[in-house]
Design a protein around this motif. Structure first.
Motif, PDB file in Angstrom:
ATOM      1  N   LYS A 328       0.709  -1.261  -0.118  1.00 52.13           N
ATOM      2  CA  LYS A 328       0.033   0.011   0.101  1.00 52.13           C
ATOM      3  C   LYS A 328       0.982   1.243  -0.031  1.00 52.13           C
ATOM      4  CE  LYS A 328      -4.296  -1.612   2.264  1.00 52.13           C
ATOM      5  NZ  LYS A 328      -5.111  -1.665   3.609  1.00 52.13           N
ATOM      6  N   TYR A 331       2.245   1.774  -3.414  1.00 48.36           N
ATOM      7  CA  TYR A 331       1.271   2.448  -4.312  1.00 48.36           C
ATOM      8  C   TYR A 331       0.911   3.740  -4.036  1.00 48.36           C
ATOM      9  CZ  TYR A 331      -3.237   3.257  -6.618  1.00 48.36           C
ATOM     10  OH  TYR A 331      -4.311   3.851  -7.197  1.00 48.36           O
ATOM     11  N   GLU A 332       1.074   4.203  -2.936  1.00 52.18           N
ATOM     12  CA  GLU A 332       0.900   5.533  -2.586  1.00 52.18           C
ATOM     13  C   GLU A 332       1.810   6.413  -2.867  1.00 52.18           C
ATOM     14  OE1 GLU A 332       0.039   5.421   1.702  1.00 52.18           O
ATOM     15  OE2 GLU A 332      -1.800   4.733   1.456  1.00 52.18           O
ATOM     16  N   ASP A 334       4.009   5.715  -5.589  1.00 53.52           N
ATOM     17  CA  ASP A 334       4.016   5.520  -6.926  1.00 53.52           C
ATOM     18  C   ASP A 334       2.719   4.887  -7.628  1.00 53.52           C
ATOM     19  OD1 ASP A 334       4.639   5.218  -9.661  1.00 53.52           O
ATOM     20  OD2 ASP A 334       6.239   3.919  -9.506  1.00 53.52           O
ATOM     21  N   ASP A 335       1.728   5.536  -7.658  1.00 52.33           N
ATOM     22  CA  ASP A 335       0.295   5.300  -8.047  1.00 52.33           C
ATOM     23  C   ASP A 335       0.193   4.884  -9.399  1.00 52.33           C
ATOM     24  OD1 ASP A 335       0.125   7.761  -9.203  1.00 52.33           O
ATOM     25  OD2 ASP A 335      -1.439   8.447  -7.856  1.00 52.33           O
ATOM     26  N   LYS A 338       2.140  -0.396 -11.710  1.00 56.16           N
ATOM     27  CA  LYS A 338       1.098  -1.807 -11.614  1.00 56.16           C
ATOM     28  C   LYS A 338       1.843  -2.698 -10.742  1.00 56.16           C
ATOM     29  CE  LYS A 338      -0.061  -1.933 -16.593  1.00 56.16           C
ATOM     30  NZ  LYS A 338      -0.061  -2.529 -17.895  1.00 56.16           N
ATOM     31  N   VAL A 341       0.138  -2.766  -7.122  1.00 54.08           N
ATOM     32  CA  VAL A 341      -1.160  -3.115  -7.312  1.00 54.08           C
ATOM     33  C   VAL A 341      -1.245  -4.867  -7.623  1.00 54.08           C
ATOM     34  CG1 VAL A 341      -3.351  -2.975  -8.671  1.00 54.08           C
ATOM     35  CG2 VAL A 341      -1.686  -1.021  -8.395  1.00 54.08           C
ATOM     36  N   TYR A 360      -8.368  -3.534  -5.608  1.00 52.62           N
ATOM     37  CA  TYR A 360      -7.208  -3.089  -6.402  1.00 52.62           C
ATOM     38  C   TYR A 360      -7.337  -4.041  -7.828  1.00 52.62           C
ATOM     39  CZ  TYR A 360      -4.980  -0.880  -2.563  1.00 52.62           C
ATOM     40  OH  TYR A 360      -4.663  -0.094  -1.376  1.00 52.62           O
ATOM     41  N   ILE A 363      -8.792  -1.218  -9.955  1.00 48.94           N
ATOM     42  CA  ILE A 363      -7.464  -0.243 -10.214  1.00 48.94           C
ATOM     43  C   ILE A 363      -6.552  -0.762 -11.124  1.00 48.94           C
ATOM     44  CG2 ILE A 363      -5.461   0.893  -9.064  1.00 48.94           C
ATOM     45  CD1 ILE A 363      -7.069   0.938  -6.460  1.00 48.94           C
TER      46      ILE A 363
END
Length: 368
Positions: A328, A331-332, A334-335, A338, A341, A360, A363
């Motif tokens: 998490k 991802y925060e 480097d949103d 992939k 995720v 996810y 997403i």
């Protein structure tokens, strides 16, 4: 500059003819005949500041009495003073001055009760001081030549100084530096070992030797000297680090890890030690230690590389709840990536967190 020379000149004259102006307090060195007349003439000319004539008569005295201390001392002083004024002949005159200062000391020390003689302690002290000054001048000349990359000229002077003062650490240090600049590592190590014989616990010398072996990838010898350094300073992070690296390159992971763990006991957030400790733990398939070090590495240095490495490791060792937490964060950070995720979907599936899995997965589809 002219004023400086004048001060030196006056100072020297006071030294040269100091004995003329004092009442005798001790024994005097006896001479007779023509030598006694020549000494008297030398002193007269000295008082008149006719230095050339004074020198001539002092030299005549020592022809008959080679160990006449006052004459030897004043001859040395005159040559030293002439060297200050004659740049072209300075080296030759300083050499003559040193020769007679040495003779002064030898003549004094050849007399068992020399301390009871008038002015002998002063002559000996001044002669020693002047010899040291002249040595420093010659050494500085050699060092300046080294700084100018005139290595052959510098080496010639230094090797002469080595013969005169074989115990000088400074000379061997510059000789070692010259060989280092030439790329002659073997000869440089010879000089380092000479220095080490003189000062076995000199850390600067030990560091140079250890680094020489380390750079040459002779890690067995490097370890030997890093261990000596650690014995002297057991809490020095650099010594522990390079000992650890030497063992690592020698493929002795267990010993290497010991040194990195010593560093971490002193500095728990040392990034280099954590990085290497984690690598070794992974290589040795010690998942528990690897997880600990990789987690601590990310907490100490919160960059994406450390975070991604930790996440993939957590997936490998199937620590799904920890993976959910750090993936998490990835991802925060480097949103648009992939990878975090996909790891979140995997962790959610393994922990049977259906809601998170669907979140996810949606997403990830949008990122296709």
């Amino acid at each position: 500059m002219k004023r400086f020379k004048l001060i030196l000149m006056i100072s020297l004259m006071l030294t040269l003819f100091f004995s003329v102006n004092l009442h005798a307090k001790g024994k005097s060195q006896k001479i007779k005949g023509q030598a006694k007349i020549n000494l008297r003439s030398a002193k007269v000319y000295a008082q008149q500041k006719n230095v050339d004539k004074a020198l001539d008569f002092y030299l005549k005295v020592v022809v008959e009495y080679p160990d006449h201390v006052e004459s030897l001392f004043n001859i040395a002083g005159i040559y030293n003073n002439e060297a200050l004024d004659d740049y072209q002949k300075a080296d030759e005159l300083y050499e003559l001055s040193a020769k007679y200062y040495n003779k002064t000391i030898q003549a004094i020390e050849s007399i068992p009760d020399w301390e009871s003689y008038e002015h002998f302690p002063m002559y000996r002290k001044e002669a020693s001081k002047m010899l040291k000054n002249q040595w420093n001048r010659i050494f500085k000349n050699a060092y300046d030549l080294f700084q100018e990359a005139k290595y052959d000229e510098s080496e010639t002077i230094l090797k002469k100084l080595v013969n005169e003062t074989p115990d000088s650490l400074n000379v061997y240090q510059v000789l070692a530096a010259i060989e280092g600049q030439r790329g002659n590592n073997e000869k440089q190590l010879e000089y380092f070992n000479i220095l080490l014989e003189k000062e076995p616990n000199n850390q600067n010398i030990l560091i140079n030797i250890a680094d020489q072996y380390y750079q040459a990838r002779n890690f067995e010898k490097a370890i030997e000297y890093y261990q000596k350094l650690i014995e002297i300073d057991p809490n020095n992070i650099d010594y522990l680090y390079f000992a650890g690296m030497s063992y690592l390159y020698s493929e002795n992971n267990i010993k290497s890890l010991e040194y990195f763990e010593q560093i971490l006991a002193l500095e728990p957030e040392n990034v280099d030690a954590l990085n290497n400790a984690a690598y070794i733990a992974q290589s040795e398939h010690n998942d528990e230690k690897a997880t600990d070090y990789l987690t601590r590495l990310y907490e100490a240095e919160k960059i994406e590389d450390n975070l991604s490495t930790l996440c993939y490791h957590l997936a490998k060792v199937q620590k799904w709840n920890d993976l959910l937490n750090y993936a998490k964060q990835w991802y925060e950070l480097d949103d648009g990536n992939k990878e975090p995720v996909q790891l979140l979907i995997l962790a959610a599936t393994q922990t049977k967190n259906t809601a998170l899995q669907k979140q996810y997965t949606t997403i990830l589809k949008k990122m296709q």
